[in-house]
Every structure is written in C-alpha cells, then in structure tokens.
Scaffold this motif. Structure first.
Motif, mmCIF file in Angstrom:
data_model
loop_
_atom_site.group_PDB
_atom_site.id
_atom_site.type_symbol
_atom_site.label_atom_id
_atom_site.label_comp_id
_atom_site.label_asym_id
_atom_site.label_seq_id
_atom_site.Cartn_x
_atom_site.Cartn_y
_atom_site.Cartn_z
ATOM 1 N N THR A 29 5.490 6.737 3.289
ATOM 2 C CA THR A 29 5.873 5.360 3.907
ATOM 3 C C THR A 29 5.146 4.342 3.001
ATOM 4 O O THR A 29 4.205 4.567 1.998
ATOM 5 N N LEU A 30 5.542 2.917 3.063
ATOM 6 C CA LEU A 30 4.792 1.817 2.164
ATOM 7 C C LEU A 30 4.551 0.780 3.436
ATOM 8 O O LEU A 30 5.375 0.752 4.236
ATOM 9 N N THR A 31 3.420 0.151 3.140
ATOM 10 C CA THR A 31 2.859 -0.871 4.154
ATOM 11 C C THR A 31 2.882 -2.323 3.306
ATOM 12 O O THR A 31 2.101 -2.275 2.272
ATOM 13 N N THR A 56 5.096 -5.743 7.148
ATOM 14 C CA THR A 56 5.965 -4.550 7.888
ATOM 15 C C THR A 56 5.772 -2.784 7.222
ATOM 16 O O THR A 56 5.251 -3.135 6.040
ATOM 17 N N VAL A 57 6.230 -1.948 7.887
ATOM 18 C CA VAL A 57 5.948 -0.588 7.426
ATOM 19 C C VAL A 57 7.253 -0.233 6.964
ATOM 20 O O VAL A 57 8.326 -0.388 7.762
ATOM 21 N N THR A 58 7.476 0.303 5.795
ATOM 22 C CA THR A 58 9.023 0.813 5.343
ATOM 23 C C THR A 58 9.066 2.156 4.857
ATOM 24 O O THR A 58 7.724 2.678 4.311
ATOM 25 N N LYS A 59 10.008 2.822 4.481
ATOM 26 C CA LYS A 59 10.230 4.097 3.794
ATOM 27 C C LYS A 59 11.180 3.772 2.760
ATOM 28 O O LYS A 59 12.139 2.833 2.771
ATOM 29 N N GLY A 108 -1.452 14.258 10.134
ATOM 30 C CA GLY A 108 -2.765 13.666 9.646
ATOM 31 C C GLY A 108 -3.078 12.048 10.000
ATOM 32 O O GLY A 108 -2.039 11.773 11.139
ATOM 33 N N VAL A 109 -4.030 11.708 9.889
ATOM 34 C CA VAL A 109 -4.148 10.095 10.493
ATOM 35 C C VAL A 109 -3.403 9.182 9.773
ATOM 36 O O VAL A 109 -3.185 8.149 10.116
ATOM 37 N N THR A 110 -2.695 9.497 8.714
ATOM 38 C CA THR A 110 -1.785 8.789 7.682
ATOM 39 C C THR A 110 -0.433 9.029 8.193
ATOM 40 O O THR A 110 0.276 8.510 7.307
ATOM 41 N N GLY A 111 -0.059 10.115 9.123
ATOM 42 C CA GLY A 111 1.050 10.308 9.217
ATOM 43 C C GLY A 111 1.329 11.773 8.885
ATOM 44 O O GLY A 111 0.511 12.658 8.507
ATOM 45 N N GLU A 167 0.842 -1.435 -0.204
ATOM 46 C CA GLU A 167 0.288 0.050 0.009
ATOM 47 C C GLU A 167 0.804 1.189 -0.053
ATOM 48 O O GLU A 167 1.801 1.357 0.714
ATOM 49 N N ALA A 168 0.677 2.214 -0.643
ATOM 50 C CA ALA A 168 1.376 3.392 -0.773
ATOM 51 C C ALA A 168 1.149 4.277 0.167
ATOM 52 O O ALA A 168 0.423 5.356 -0.067
#
Length: 383
Positions: free
Chosen positions: A365-367, A380-383, A348-351, A281-282
């Motif tokens: 970020t990417l999930t 995982t959540v990554t950048k 925001g709610v997404t960061g 997810e982008a």
C-alpha cells in the motif's frame, strides 16, 4: 544443625545448577540493524532502530520458542551514516558477528551495496524502507522489503500531480542518491505517461548534504511551475521549502517517503503551508488495520518518549516477520529459515506481509499525505 546446613547448601547448589542449565538451553538469536545514526538523516535512522528494538523487547518478554529452545533475542545496531562505503563495512561487521538476520538498511543507496555482502554470507535481509527497484532485481534470494518500491510510489505521485492537482508544468529536483534519483525518475514516468499536455520544465540536481538551493530554485522560478517534485530526504526537503517561500515560488511541493515524515513541518517552518505539500509513504494501512497501527504508535511513544517519525512500524514488522519464519522452520539458522521467510504470510501492524519471487511485498500500500496546521494529514491510502 550442621546436617541441615549441608542439606540447605546442597539444595541451593542444585537449584543454581538447574538454573544455569536452563539458561544454557536458551537460544541466542542475533538480529542486526543498520541505518544512519549520524548525519542529517540520523532522526530517521534512530526511528527504524527503535522500531526494531521494540519488537526485540516484546519478543523477549514472551519467552517464545524456536524449535525446543527458548529464544533470547539481541539487537546489534550499526551506523552507516547514509554512506555506501560505511554501509558495506557495517554489513561485513554483522556478518563477522554471525548475525542470524539483518533489518536494514534504511536508504536505497546503502541497502543495495550491503545486500551483496549479506547474500554472499547467506544471511536474510529485510529492509523496512529502501524503495529503489534495483534492490530486489539482483537475483538475491536473501533480499526482502516490507514497503512498496519506487515504481509504485513515484508513479502514483506522478499521476496524482496530473489527475488531481491538474499540473501542466512540473519542475523536478533530486539529490542524486539511488533513492532520490530513482523516485524522481518514476515520478516523471507517472506524470508524463498518458498526459501529452504535461511538460517537465526543469530537471535540477543537488546533493543529500546541500543547504543552499538559491541557484536551482531561481532557475525553476523562471519556468513558473505548477508543481515542484523533490526526490530526497526531509533534511534537504525542509530547507528547499523555506527557500521556495523566500523566492516567492507558489507551486505545490511533492515528494516521496523520504520527505514524508513528522519532522518535515519542523524543518520547513511556516513554509510548510496549508495543503501545499503532497507526499507519499511507502506503506500505510487501510481502514480495518488502523486500530493495530495506532496501538503500536502508543506503545512506541510510551517506550521511547516521542512519536514515530516514519519507518518504525515497518522495522518492527520486519523483525516480527523474520522471527515468524524462524519459528515455522524451528531454527534460527539462516539456511534453515530462509525458505520459510520467502513464503511467509504474516499479519503485522502495517498490514499483511507476503513476498513475491523477487522479495518485494505483495500488494504493497501507499499513503498520500499533506500537512495542515503543522501536522501530517492523510489524503488517501491506495495500492
């Protein structure tokens, strides 16, 4: 008695006049939203529209001010049917309606042509989901996005396929849309960049409306791939998974945010498997922001009677970011708040949302997800 009645009438008239005057001072702010509300991706388009609508409703409940006026927000929703021509017609309709800003479009293939119309009109546009890098590479100061682009998303998935899944032979399918082709190309770059032992054994193409994939999947099966990557949306990805199972293709199935929805498991049925699918997810939040996102999901489900499909939180944040810029500028006029939007720093709610000089989100970020027991599960959540 008559005197009292006259006084009462005068008092009521005065109160009504004052009320009308107060309402006349309200500032009407029109925010457009465009996504596919018809066709195979309608469930995803409605998801983004509902995210934007929830933001509008919450803003109106707060009676916030822009400048010295109480703002009353209106959402003007349009359907682009995932079609570029319909998208430009919808964009022109919103320009003619003199919207103050636009949230959308959902697909890269509709966002890019529509962005030219908004730029000509000087209207800020924030896409909650379009990931093709070309969108923000056109030199338009009106174009923004609140999610990572395909370079980040596809590249991360490509590296994951090789480094984690240990893939050697990879087959790639894309639906020839701007999004599907773009994310597939970036996946190939990520997978083959530093891994000389990796082979792209098949590169096949379909459309975003296809339903029969037996021919291309039969060709892919003969190559015995470890991974099949699909660049496209869940409405096509689900049937591909079903037909892969029918043909006995055991490869891992990977894709971008287009397939990474809560609907994929329903569309794929028992072909979803256990850990068979890996998608990205982008966007996504790191540990410290999870409570806020979950609170949003709860409010969303209560309001609309169903769970978030995919991009609703990003559409919600896109509205909030746009309005924050209006408040900072003290004006809802596009030319006045656009400079503030370009330098916004919004929680925001997404960061945290801030934009670079092109309008891309900074440190997006990417999930990464898989599916187990028919449910999405974070890897995982990554950048």
């Amino acid at each position: 008695m008559n005197t009292n009645l006259n006084l009462l009438a005068l008092s009521l008239t005065s109160a009504l006049t004052l009320s009308a005057s107060a309402h006349a001072q309200d500032l009407v702010v029109k925010i457009g939203h465009v996504a596919p509300l018809s066709g195979q991706s309608a469930h995803m388009g409605k998801d983004t529209e509902d995210g934007a609508r929830l933001a509008i409703e919450e803003l109106n409940a707060k009676n916030i001010k822009i400048g010295s006026s109480v703002a009353r927000f209106e959402l003007l929703g349009e359907d682009d049917g995932s079609d570029p021509k319909q998208a430009t017609a919808a964009a022109q309709k919103l320009v003619d309606a003199k919207v103050n800003g636009v949230i959308g479009h959902m697909n890269s293939g509709t966002t890019i042509p529509a962005s030219k119309i908004y730029n000509t009109a000087g209207i800020p546009q924030i896409s909650p989901s379009a990931t093709n890098p070309k969108y923000t590479q056109q030199g338009f100061n009106t174009a923004f996005r609140v999610v990572a682009n395909d370079g980040q998303l596809g590249g991360t998935l490509g590296r994951y396929a090789v480094q984690v899944n240990q893939a050697k032979n990879i087959a790639v399918i894309d639906d020839r849309t701007a999004y599907g082709q773009g994310v597939a190309d970036e996946f190939v770059k990520g997978a083959t960049g530093k891994a000389k032992s990796v082979s792209i054994v098949a590169r096949q193409y379909t459309t975003d409306k296809a339903t029969d994939f037996s021919s291309i999947l039969t060709q892919i099966k003969s190559k015995n791939p470890d991974v099949v990557f699909f660049g496209g949306m869940d409405a096509v990805g689900g049937p591909i998974l079903r037909q892969m199972k029918q043909l006995g293709i055991e490869a891992k199935f990977m894709g971008g945010d287009g397939i990474c929805s809560t609907e994929l498991a329903r569309l794929a049925g028992d072909a979803i498997g256990e850990g068979k699918v890996v998608c990205a997810e982008a966007g996504g939040v790191e540990e410290g922001k999870k409570a806020e996102l979950e609170a949003f999901r709860t409010r969303f489900s209560k309001r609309f009677g169903h769970e978030v499909v995919l991009n609703a939180p990003y559409a919600y944040d896109a509205v909030m970011v746009m309005v924050a810029a209006m408040q900072k500028a003290g004006s809802a006029e596009p030319a006045n708040y656009l400079p503030e939007l370009a330098k916004v720093n919004y929680k925001g709610v997404t960061g945290t949302i801030a934009f670079d000089k092109n309008g891309d989100i900074v440190n997006g970020t990417l999930t990464l997800y898989t599916y187990k027991n028919g449910k999405r599960e974070v890897i995982t959540v990554t950048k």
